[in-house]
Every structure is written in structure tokens, then in C-alpha cells.
Design a protein around this motif. Structure first.
Motif, short mmCIF file in Angstrom:
data_model
loop_
_atom_site.label_atom_id
_atom_site.label_comp_id
_atom_site.label_asym_id
_atom_site.label_seq_id
_atom_site.Cartn_x
_atom_site.Cartn_y
_atom_site.Cartn_z
N ASN A 525 -4.10 -4.79 -11.72
CA ASN A 525 -3.88 -3.92 -10.63
C ASN A 525 -5.01 -3.53 -10.00
O ASN A 525 -5.68 -2.60 -10.66
CB ASN A 525 -2.73 -2.85 -11.05
CG ASN A 525 -2.19 -1.74 -9.95
OD1 ASN A 525 -2.77 -1.84 -9.00
ND2 ASN A 525 -1.10 -1.39 -9.97
N THR A 526 -5.51 -3.86 -8.73
CA THR A 526 -6.57 -3.28 -8.46
C THR A 526 -6.61 -1.91 -7.59
O THR A 526 -7.67 -1.49 -7.20
CB THR A 526 -7.21 -4.43 -7.13
OG1 THR A 526 -6.04 -4.72 -5.97
CG2 THR A 526 -7.44 -5.76 -7.81
N GLY A 527 -5.31 -1.63 -6.95
CA GLY A 527 -5.38 -0.47 -6.62
C GLY A 527 -5.50 0.94 -7.17
O GLY A 527 -6.07 1.90 -6.72
N LYS A 558 -11.58 -7.18 -6.85
CA LYS A 558 -11.59 -6.98 -5.31
C LYS A 558 -10.46 -6.08 -4.76
O LYS A 558 -9.31 -6.14 -5.24
CB LYS A 558 -11.65 -8.33 -4.54
CG LYS A 558 -12.80 -9.17 -4.57
CD LYS A 558 -12.92 -10.24 -3.76
CE LYS A 558 -13.91 -11.39 -4.11
NZ LYS A 558 -13.91 -12.59 -3.33
N LYS A 559 -10.94 -5.12 -4.00
CA LYS A 559 -9.71 -4.32 -3.15
C LYS A 559 -8.82 -5.21 -2.25
O LYS A 559 -9.34 -6.01 -1.45
CB LYS A 559 -10.61 -3.25 -2.22
CG LYS A 559 -9.58 -2.27 -1.50
CD LYS A 559 -10.34 -1.44 -0.62
CE LYS A 559 -9.27 -0.47 0.09
NZ LYS A 559 -9.86 0.52 1.08
N LEU A 560 -7.70 -4.77 -2.50
CA LEU A 560 -6.48 -5.75 -1.75
C LEU A 560 -6.99 -5.34 -0.23
O LEU A 560 -6.64 -4.14 0.19
CB LEU A 560 -4.96 -5.11 -2.19
CG LEU A 560 -4.18 -6.20 -1.38
CD1 LEU A 560 -4.20 -7.47 -1.74
CD2 LEU A 560 -2.56 -5.33 -1.77
N ASN A 651 1.03 -3.93 4.92
CA ASN A 651 1.28 -4.30 3.30
C ASN A 651 0.85 -3.35 2.65
O ASN A 651 1.08 -3.20 1.10
CB ASN A 651 0.46 -5.68 3.02
CG ASN A 651 -0.95 -5.46 2.85
OD1 ASN A 651 -1.62 -4.65 3.90
ND2 ASN A 651 -1.91 -6.02 2.45
N LEU A 652 -0.02 -2.13 2.93
CA LEU A 652 -0.40 -0.95 2.02
C LEU A 652 0.40 0.38 2.69
O LEU A 652 0.79 0.27 3.76
CB LEU A 652 -1.91 -0.81 2.10
CG LEU A 652 -2.77 -1.91 1.70
CD1 LEU A 652 -4.08 -1.85 1.62
CD2 LEU A 652 -2.55 -2.58 0.25
#
Length: 695
Positions: A525-527, A558-560, A651-652
Motif C-alpha cells: 500500500n503506497t498511500g 512510487k506514489k500512485l 481515482n484518488l
């Protein structure tokens, strides 16, 4: 049905009766009621019918097979001395015509007349008890079978096992099966089908393998369809291929029912290539069942374009889609917020009587809600004639997504007062609605009522809703206390909700606890790192921000990237932050600059709290100005007529600054703007948002 006559003995039938019975049997097999009645009339005129119980029994059988139960009953009641065959024929005929209660009444009358049932009468009664899901009556029949020694007869035992399975008594059914000295295909079919229908899919598959070890003698279409359904439910493509091999060896691959089951199995296992391959075995043999299974599989794997291609091909082949086909297609449009395609399907439905189907109406309701048009969702709900739990759940969920908490609560109260029982899904939507609207006290009241008032044990997702509810309200201490008192551990969603709240409130300590738990549950989970970095940034702890970013760099995390998209001119236009790849980039850039100046004049102030401190204010403002949702809105403003709603998908989660900017843009442009982020809908209009800055 009335009282049954007693039993009296009859002399044997004559050779003439044997000859006359043959055409009656033929009429029964072919279902030729008209010819059967003519034969009956001839027998009456000749006096043969009245003289022979044997012929009367054949007449009862013929009428039963032709679904004329009234005539069969009339004949039986007119018999002065019905024999054991007469009773067996009647009980079997009633059971075959779904008059299960009457069949059991007839069986009881036969027993009161002092007759021991034949295995056929006992099996027919067992089938009637199974159809009624009456385990007490079934157990009594089982006792009768034990007393007269029929319990070990394959035909009787298979029906008794089936009866127990259909009554949900798996242990008793398996006991009957295990006690059979020999097992044929019928017995194995009852076992496999019983396991499958009671949700014991793995046991159904194991039973099939055991049957296969026995030589698979007598396996028919029904067995293969049942075990393929179980395999699909398990999403086990390897098992499905093994069964497929057995299907081919048994020569059933071209049977329509088996092909439908194979397509459905592969689609449920997300093996769409093999599912499509099965459907193409006979290019001219498409059925609505197999095509719908394929469409549903494509929808579940988010391949909506391929689902649409199959839907078009189905219509081209002259096969009319049914309510399940339309529901799957509409579900796909809802998942990707494809409003125009969904509206076209709605238009097709209006031309059919399927539009009145409650399930289809509920799916349409959900689709319009997920496309941002909540008013249409509510209108569709009001047009549904019979509101099922699915319709109510869809309405409450739509209201929750759009932040209409109080309306969702009112809908729930109307649902329960109308006699519809809520389920787990209902409460997830209801608690989400309360969470997004700040209705903490109401949410807690409904959460506490789940078990006491409705007999529903809360699950992980319900506890996560309460964590989210406390977090959004800023009551982090209560959220932490609730977590410690929960009977289950929070899932990743619960911890993510808490981390998001900690970021908004700048709670470093609790945020670090939440982040640690998320990384244990979801290492990819990049978040987590982005949110943790945001907490440090909001507190001005830039060294901690650098440490998190270095960790991300070293771990190659990497940040989504954030994306926003909007539908215009029958095409979906996708934008990333600072994305200038669009053919109309110059016009979009010009519009953005114009909007920026106009909203600043109205009082807009950029919120740069979460941006790196090593940037000057101009650079920070430039980054915010070119976020993907603002680019999408600017494009929509220059591309779409003022009469069409601007619906942007993201998407965010929408950032705080864009939320503020879009309120001002809706005011200066006098346009309604709808944004669907990964959490909920925001309706911007006249300088305000439907969430009232609570999201």
C-alpha cells in the motif's frame, strides 16, 4: 383434496386389459391428453374401465403425466376398491405435478388404510417432503422406510438423502448416503447436488472426485452442471478444467446445458479466454444463458468493452437479452460511470417488459447514482412497483455515496417500517452515510441496534465504518478507544480511515500506529507513506518528510499517480497532474489561467500546507493549479454545452485545495460540477459543495 377411500381387494385383470393399457401408456409418455381422453371415453363405453382397476390405474397415470390432476383424482375417488398400485400411482402423480402437500396427505391416508407403501410411493412422498423442505415429515417417512426395510434400497435412500439435503440437514443426509450398501449415479448425484445447494462447494467437488474413482458410471448432464457450478463458485479454474476433460470424455460438451455451465464456470474463475472458447464451439448455438455468463465475467474483470462486444453480438444473432444480461451490462456501466452507455441500455429496456423487473430497476438506480445523477436514482426508486431489500439497499447506498446522510436514515426507517428486513449490506451503506454526514450519534445508535433489534452480528466492515465515523468527526480518542474494545482486529480499511483522519487533524502519534498496522496488513500500500508524509508536512516536521521520502526511494515505492477523466463527445478524456498531452492543451491552459484569476478575485486562497517547504509560493500555487481534476473541469467547460452536467471522475480523494477551488469555479462559471473521487460524490454549485466541507 378430501378423504381417501379405503382399500378393498380386486381380482386379477384380464388379457384384454393388458392390451388396452398399452395405448394409455403411450399417451402418458407423449403427453397427448386429447387422445388419452378419447381412449378413456371408448373404455367407458365398452365398460372395460369400470370393470378393471388395472385399467383405471393406467388412466390415473396417463392423466397425471398429462398434468390433468383433476381427472386423475376424480377417477381415484370413483374406485370402489383402490389397491396398492392405485395409491402409489396417485401419490406419484400428485408429487410429479407439484401438489406436494396433497401427495403427503394421500400417503398418510394410505397408511391409515393399513397398507404398507411400495418403494415408489415412499420415494414420491420423500420427494414431496423435500420440495416442501419439511424435515419433520421427511424424518417420519425415513422411520417408515426403516421399519419396512426400504431405507437401504438405492431409489428410496437417494430420495431420502435428497430430502435431508433440501431441508438443510447435511449430517443426516450424509448418514443416509454412507449407509447405502451400493451407490449408483442417482445417489452420487443427490450427494453432489446436496452439497452444492447448501454452499459446501469443496465437499461437492470432493464427492465428484470420489464418484469419478468409482468409474463415473451413469454420470449425466445434471451431475456435470452441478459440479461445474461448484467449481465456478470456488473460482477454481484448475478443477474446472479437470471436470471439462471428463465432460469431453463423456460426450456432453455439445449439450447446451453443459456448455452454459462450462462458460459460467470459466467466467466465475476469471478465465475469460477459455470461457469465450467454450462459447465459440458452436458459433450458431449462442444462448442467452451462456452469453450472459460471459458478459458477467467480463464485467467482473472490468473488461467492459469486451462485455459490450458480446452484448452486440448476442443481439446480432437474434437472441434477446434477459433481465440478467441487462443487469450485468448496467452494472459494468455503473462501475466505470459510463453514463451514455447506461442511458442507451435504459432506453432499450423501456421497449421491453423487463423494465418492470425490480432487480433491473435497482441496478439502473445504482448506475445513475454512480454516474452522479442522484435525482434520477430517486425517481427510478419511486417507479419500482415492489420495493425489495435489493432496491432499498441500492437507494441507501446511493444516498450514502452522495453524502445525503439524513435522507439515508429516513430511507432505512421507511424500509424497516414497511416490513423489509435489513441485512449486512444495508448497515454498511447506512453507517457510511452517517459517517460522511457527521451523524455520529445516529450511526452509533444504528450500529448498536444491529444485533439487538435485527439479529445481525457486526462484521469487520461495520466496525471499520465506526472507526471512519469517529475519525471524520475528529473524535480520534474515541476512535482509538473503540479499536481497543473491538472483538475483532481492524482491517486495512479501518486503519486507512484512521490514518486519513490523523492526516487531516495532524495527529502524529496515532497516525504512526495506524501506518504501522496498514504496512503489516498491506505491505504494497503506497498511500501509507504519502499520508504519513502529509502528517509530518502539516506539522512542519520537514526532516521526517524527507526520511519518509527517502524510505520510499530506497524501497522503490512510487506514489500512485492521480488521474481524472471526463466523458465528452462520446469519448473519455483522461488527465494527469500537469498533463499537457491533450490535443486542446493550449485552450485548456488558457481557460485554467482565466479561472485562476477569476476565483482569486472572488476570495480563493491556495492551501499550500501539504506541499514541500523548499518551494517558493509561486511554484506551490502552480502545482495546485494544474491538478488533474482542475484540468478535467477546464476541458469540460470549453468542450461541453452549458445544458450538460460536468461529471469528473477521480481515482484518488480530492485534495482540500481543489475542493475549495471548485466551489469558486462553480460560482464564477454558474455551472454545476460533480466530482466522484474514490470515496464519495461532491456536487459543486453556486460556490458551495453538497458535503458542506465535511468529507
Amino acid at each position: 383434496m378430501g378423504k381417501f377411500p379405503g382399500q378393498h381387494s380386486r381380482p386379477p385383470d384380464t388379457d384384454t386389459s393388458l392390451r388396452l393399457a398399452a395405448p394409455l401408456q403411450s399417451c402418458g409418455r407423449t403427453g397427448d391428453l386429447r387422445l388419452g381422453r378419447r381412449l378413456h371415453a371408448r373404455l367407458v363405453l365398452s365398460g372395460a374401465a369400470a370393470a378393471s382397476a388395472f385399467l383405471t390405474n393406467h388412466l390415473i397415470t396417463m392423466y397425471s403425466h398429462c398434468a390433468d390432476v383433476t381427472s386423475a383424482l376424480r377417477l381415484f375417488h370413483a374406485m370402489p376398491r383402490p389397491n396398492l398400485v392405485s395409491w402409489t400411482t396417485l401419490i406419484s402423480g400428485l408429487a410429479q405435478n407439484s401438489m406436494h402437500g396433497d401427495a403427503l396427505t394421500a400417503f398418510a391416508s394410505m397408511r391409515r388404510a393399513g397398507l404398507a407403501p411400495t418403494q415408489f410411493a415412499l420415494s414420491s412422498a420423500a420427494r414431496a417432503a423435500a420440495a416442501l423442505a419439511a424435515p419433520l415429515l421427511g424424518a417420519q417417512l425415513h422411520c417408515v422406510g426403516v421399519r419396512i426395510g426400504f431405507d437401504s434400497e438405492l431409489f428410496v435412500a437417494s430420495n431420502l438423502a435428497d430430502m435431508y439435503f433440501k431441508s438443510g440437514l447435511l449430517a443426516e443426509a450424509c448418514r443416509v448416503f454412507d449407509q447405502m450398501p451400493h451407490k449408483d449415479a442417482v445417489a452420487w448425484t443427490a450427494l453432489i447436488d446436496g452439497y452444492a445447494k447448501n454452499g459446501s462447494l469443496e465437499k461437492a467437488a470432493l464427492a465428484f472426485r470420489a464418484m469419478k474413482r468409482e468409474g463415473l458410471v451413469g454420470a449425466d448432464q445434471h451431475v456435470f452442471c452441478t459440479v461445474l457450478s461448484a467449481s465456478g463458485g470456488l473460482k477454481d479454474a484448475w478443477l474446472g478444467r479437470t471436470i471439462h476433460s471428463s465432460v469431453i470424455k463423456a460426450g456432453f460438451q455439445l449439450e447446451v446445458a453443459v456448455r452454459n455451465a462450462l462458460t459460467d464456470m470459466y467466467a466465475n474463475a476469471a478465465d475469460m479466454e477459455d470461457a469465450a472458447r467454450v462459447l465459440r464451439i458452436d458459433p450458431q448455438g449462442w444462448t442467452v444463458v451462456s452469453a450472459t455468463s460471459l458478459i458477467d465475467g467480463y464485467i467482473e474483470t472490468e473488461r467492459v468493452e469486451e462485455a459490450l462486444r458480446i452484448f452486440i453480438e448476442l443481439r446480432r444473432q437474434g437472441v434477446e437479452p434477459n433481465e440478467f444480461t441487462f443487469s450485468s451490462m448496467i452494472k459494468g456501466c455503473a462501475m466505470q460511470a459510463l453514463l451514455e452507455q447506461g442511458a442507451q441500455l435504459h432506453a432499450q429496456l423501456i421497449k421491453t417488459n423487463i423494465i418492470s423487473d425490480s432487480f433491473v430497476g435497482s441496478t439502473l438506480l445504482d448506475m445513475y447514482g454512480k454516474c452522479g445523477l442522484i435525482s434520477l436514482s430517486i425517481q427510478l426508486f419511486n417507479e419500482i412497483e415492489h420495493h425489495t431489500d435489493i432496491a432499498w439497499n441500492a437507494l441507501i447506498n446511493v444516498l450514502a455515496q452522495h453524502g445525503h446522510g439524513r435522507e439515508a436514515v429516513q430511507a432505512f426507517d421507511r424500509m424497516t417500517s414497511s416490513g423489509i428486513r435489513p441485512n449486512h449490506i444495508t448497515f454498511v451503506s447506512l453507517l457510511t452515510a452517517c459517517s460522511h454526514s457527521g451523524l455520529v450519534d445516529e450511526g452509533l445508535k444504528y450500529f448498536n441496534s444491529m444485533k439487538d433489534a435485527h439479529g445481525i452480528e457486526p462484521k469487520e466492515e461495520h466496525y471499520s465504518c465506526i472507526i471512519d465515523m469517529y475519525g471524520r468527526a475528529g473524535r480520534l480518542d474515541e476512535a482509538e478507544k473503540f479499536i481497543h474494545e473491538m472483538p475483532v482486529k481492524p482491517n486495512a480499511y479501518g486503519w486507512c480511515s484512521l490514518l486519513g483522519a490523523c492526516r487531516m487533524r495532524g495527529n502524529k502519534e496515532l497516525g504512526e500506529v495506524a501506518a504501522k498496522n496498514i504496512m503489516e496488513l498491506e505491505p504494497d500500500n503506497t498511500g501509507v507513506h504519502v499520508s504519513l508524509s502529509g502528517i509530518y508536512a502539516s506539522l512542519g516536521q520537514w526532516e521526517d518528510v524527507k526520511a519518509v521520502r527517502k524510505l520510499m526511494w530506497d524501497s522503490r515505492i512510487k506514489k500512485l499517480p492521480g488521474f481524472s477523466w471526463v466523458d465528452a463527445n462520446n469519448k473519455t478524456h483522461v488527465f494527469a497532474s500537469e498533463d499537457w498531452s491533450h490535443p486542446q492543451q493550449e485552450k485548456i491552459y488558457k481557460k485554467l489561467e482565466e479561472l485562476y484569476e477569476r476565483i482569486k478575485e472572488e476570495g480563493y486562497v491556495p492551501d499550500t500546507r501539504f506541499l514541500p517547504c523548499n518551494l517558493d509560493n509561486a511554484a506551490k500555487e502552480r502545482i495546485l493549479r494544474y491538478h488533474s481534476e482542475r484540468i478535467a473541469v477546464a476541458f469540460a467547460l470549453i468542450s461541453m454545452p452549458a445544458t450538460k452536467p460536468i461529471i469528473v471522475k477521480k481515482n484518488l480523494r480530492i485534495c482540500v485545495d481543489c475542493h475549495s477551488a471548485l466551489k469558486f469555479i462553480s460560482k464564477v462559471e454558474s455551472r454545476d460540477i460533480i466530482v466522484r473521487d474514490n470515496s464519495r460524490f461532491h456536487h459543486f454549485g453556486k460556490g458551495r459543495c453538497s458535503c458542506e466541507d465535511y468529507w
